[in-house]
Design a protein around this motif. Structure first.
Motif, PDB file in Angstrom:
ATOM      1  N   MET A   1      -6.704   2.630  -1.544  1.00 43.53           N
ATOM      2  CA  MET A   1      -7.668   3.405  -0.797  1.00 43.53           C
ATOM      3  C   MET A   1      -8.496   4.237  -1.773  1.00 43.53           C
ATOM      4  O   MET A   1      -7.952   4.845  -2.696  1.00 43.53           O
ATOM      5  CB  MET A   1      -6.941   4.323   0.180  1.00 43.53           C
ATOM      6  CG  MET A   1      -7.886   5.204   0.968  1.00 43.53           C
ATOM      7  SD  MET A   1      -7.034   6.163   2.230  1.00 43.53           S
ATOM      8  CE  MET A   1      -6.946   7.723   1.423  1.00 43.53           C
ATOM      9  N   ILE A   2      -9.793   4.260  -1.574  1.00 48.78           N
ATOM     10  CA  ILE A   2     -10.705   5.079  -2.370  1.00 48.78           C
ATOM     11  C   ILE A   2     -11.221   6.193  -1.483  1.00 48.78           C
ATOM     12  O   ILE A   2     -11.622   5.955  -0.343  1.00 48.78           O
ATOM     13  CB  ILE A   2     -11.867   4.240  -2.929  1.00 48.78           C
ATOM     14  CG1 ILE A   2     -11.323   3.182  -3.896  1.00 48.78           C
ATOM     15  CG2 ILE A   2     -12.885   5.139  -3.629  1.00 48.78           C
ATOM     16  CD1 ILE A   2     -12.357   2.201  -4.384  1.00 48.78           C
ATOM     17  N   ARG A   3     -11.196   7.404  -2.014  1.00 47.97           N
ATOM     18  CA  ARG A   3     -11.636   8.571  -1.251  1.00 47.97           C
ATOM     19  C   ARG A   3     -12.247   9.600  -2.191  1.00 47.97           C
ATOM     20  O   ARG A   3     -12.071   9.527  -3.413  1.00 47.97           O
ATOM     21  CB  ARG A   3     -10.459   9.183  -0.502  1.00 47.97           C
ATOM     22  CG  ARG A   3      -9.344   9.656  -1.413  1.00 47.97           C
ATOM     23  CD  ARG A   3      -8.162  10.244  -0.653  1.00 47.97           C
ATOM     24  NE  ARG A   3      -7.053  10.541  -1.535  1.00 47.97           N
ATOM     25  CZ  ARG A   3      -6.955  11.618  -2.305  1.00 47.97           C
ATOM     26  NH1 ARG A   3      -7.916  12.536  -2.290  1.00 47.97           N
ATOM     27  NH2 ARG A   3      -5.906  11.804  -3.090  1.00 47.97           N
ATOM     28  N   VAL A   4     -12.951  10.559  -1.613  1.00 50.28           N
ATOM     29  CA  VAL A   4     -13.496  11.667  -2.393  1.00 50.28           C
ATOM     30  C   VAL A   4     -12.341  12.581  -2.785  1.00 50.28           C
ATOM     31  O   VAL A   4     -11.464  12.885  -1.968  1.00 50.28           O
ATOM     32  CB  VAL A   4     -14.562  12.440  -1.577  1.00 50.28           C
ATOM     33  CG1 VAL A   4     -15.040  13.676  -2.326  1.00 50.28           C
ATOM     34  CG2 VAL A   4     -15.741  11.527  -1.239  1.00 50.28           C
ATOM     35  N   ALA A   5     -12.334  13.015  -4.024  1.00 48.01           N
ATOM     36  CA  ALA A   5     -11.289  13.911  -4.516  1.00 48.01           C
ATOM     37  C   ALA A   5     -11.374  15.256  -3.810  1.00 48.01           C
ATOM     38  O   ALA A   5     -12.461  15.719  -3.454  1.00 48.01           O
ATOM     39  CB  ALA A   5     -11.436  14.115  -6.023  1.00 48.01           C
ATOM     40  N   GLY A   6     -10.226  15.884  -3.626  1.00 50.94           N
ATOM     41  CA  GLY A   6     -10.158  17.226  -3.073  1.00 50.94           C
ATOM     42  C   GLY A   6      -9.610  18.187  -4.111  1.00 50.94           C
ATOM     43  O   GLY A   6      -9.023  17.782  -5.126  1.00 50.94           O
ATOM     44  N   GLU A   7      -9.774  19.459  -3.848  1.00 50.41           N
ATOM     45  CA  GLU A   7      -9.289  20.470  -4.782  1.00 50.41           C
ATOM     46  C   GLU A   7      -7.792  20.317  -5.058  1.00 50.41           C
ATOM     47  O   GLU A   7      -7.332  20.510  -6.184  1.00 50.41           O
ATOM     48  CB  GLU A   7      -9.589  21.864  -4.242  1.00 50.41           C
ATOM     49  CG  GLU A   7      -9.232  22.970  -5.194  1.00 50.41           C
ATOM     50  CD  GLU A   7      -9.697  24.328  -4.717  1.00 50.41           C
ATOM     51  OE1 GLU A   7      -9.508  25.284  -5.482  1.00 50.41           O
ATOM     52  OE2 GLU A   7     -10.234  24.442  -3.587  1.00 50.41           O
ATOM     53  N   SER A   8      -7.044  19.939  -4.049  1.00 50.90           N
ATOM     54  CA  SER A   8      -5.595  19.777  -4.223  1.00 50.90           C
ATOM     55  C   SER A   8      -5.241  18.597  -5.137  1.00 50.90           C
ATOM     56  O   SER A   8      -4.092  18.458  -5.537  1.00 50.90           O
ATOM     57  CB  SER A   8      -4.914  19.604  -2.865  1.00 50.90           C
ATOM     58  OG  SER A   8      -5.373  18.416  -2.240  1.00 50.90           O
ATOM     59  N   VAL A  44     -11.302   9.116  -6.062  1.00 52.63           N
ATOM     60  CA  VAL A  44      -9.967   8.779  -6.549  1.00 52.63           C
ATOM     61  C   VAL A  44      -9.467   7.528  -5.838  1.00 52.63           C
ATOM     62  O   VAL A  44      -9.855   7.238  -4.702  1.00 52.63           O
ATOM     63  CB  VAL A  44      -8.959   9.939  -6.373  1.00 52.63           C
ATOM     64  CG1 VAL A  44      -9.346  11.115  -7.237  1.00 52.63           C
ATOM     65  CG2 VAL A  44      -8.819  10.349  -4.937  1.00 52.63           C
ATOM     66  N   LEU A  45      -8.618   6.820  -6.544  1.00 52.01           N
ATOM     67  CA  LEU A  45      -7.988   5.606  -6.026  1.00 52.01           C
ATOM     68  C   LEU A  45      -6.521   5.914  -5.790  1.00 52.01           C
ATOM     69  O   LEU A  45      -5.812   6.345  -6.704  1.00 52.01           O
ATOM     70  CB  LEU A  45      -8.114   4.477  -7.054  1.00 52.01           C
ATOM     71  CG  LEU A  45      -7.248   3.243  -6.803  1.00 52.01           C
ATOM     72  CD1 LEU A  45      -7.815   2.426  -5.650  1.00 52.01           C
ATOM     73  CD2 LEU A  45      -7.137   2.409  -8.059  1.00 52.01           C
TER      74      LEU A  45
END
Length: 147
Positions: A1-8, A44-45
């Motif tokens: 899954m590819i997604r936008v990175a978060g602060e965490s 991020v992957l």
């Protein structure tokens, strides 16, 4: 899954950046600032419930050009197309935002990266000796997203 990175994700991102680029990893404070400034371009992957790679692009203030500041996959997840998926997703997002051109730098001897980028349509436009300091030559590659 590819997604936008978060602060965490920042601690984990720093860890995998050091795993991917042991000699050239971003210091944590730089990674943090890049996240603050370019967060929507920080993907991020997640693979097998673990963060396994990332891409980071920075777009110029006029929105016409982006630079790939980082693309990498941890060693145990390489060779199955994750880097390509990250780059394609990044390019799709740039196209949707009407970015006209993407540039990047790559070590001249990094055949795996060069093959990936050239297979996606990037072309070599310059060879820059000492681009990142003495002995750190880079090739500059370019991809037009318009037309």
């Amino acid at each position: 899954m590819i997604r936008v990175a978060g602060e965490s994700d920042l601690v984990q991102l720093s860890r995998i950046d050091h795993e991917i680029f042991p000699h050239d990893a971003y210091p944590f404070f730089v990674l943090r600032q890049l996240f603050e400034v370019h967060g929507e371009r920080f993907l991020v992957l997640d693979c097998d419930s673990r963060m396994s790679g990332y891409s980071l692009l920075a777009t110029t203030p006029d929105g016409k050009q982006s630079w790939v500041l980082g693309l990498g996959v941890v060693p145990h997840a390489r060779g199955v197309g994750h880097g390509r998926r990250l780059m394609v997703e990044s390019l799709d997002r740039l196209s949707a935002d009407r970015v006209a051109e993407v540039r990047l730098s790559v070590e001249p001897g990094n055949a795996v990266a060069l093959n990936l980028y050239e297979s996606l349509g990037f072309s070599r436009v310059d060879h820059r000796p000492d681009y990142f300091g003495a002995g750190s030559d880079r090739l500059i590659l370019r991809l037009s997203l318009s037309g």
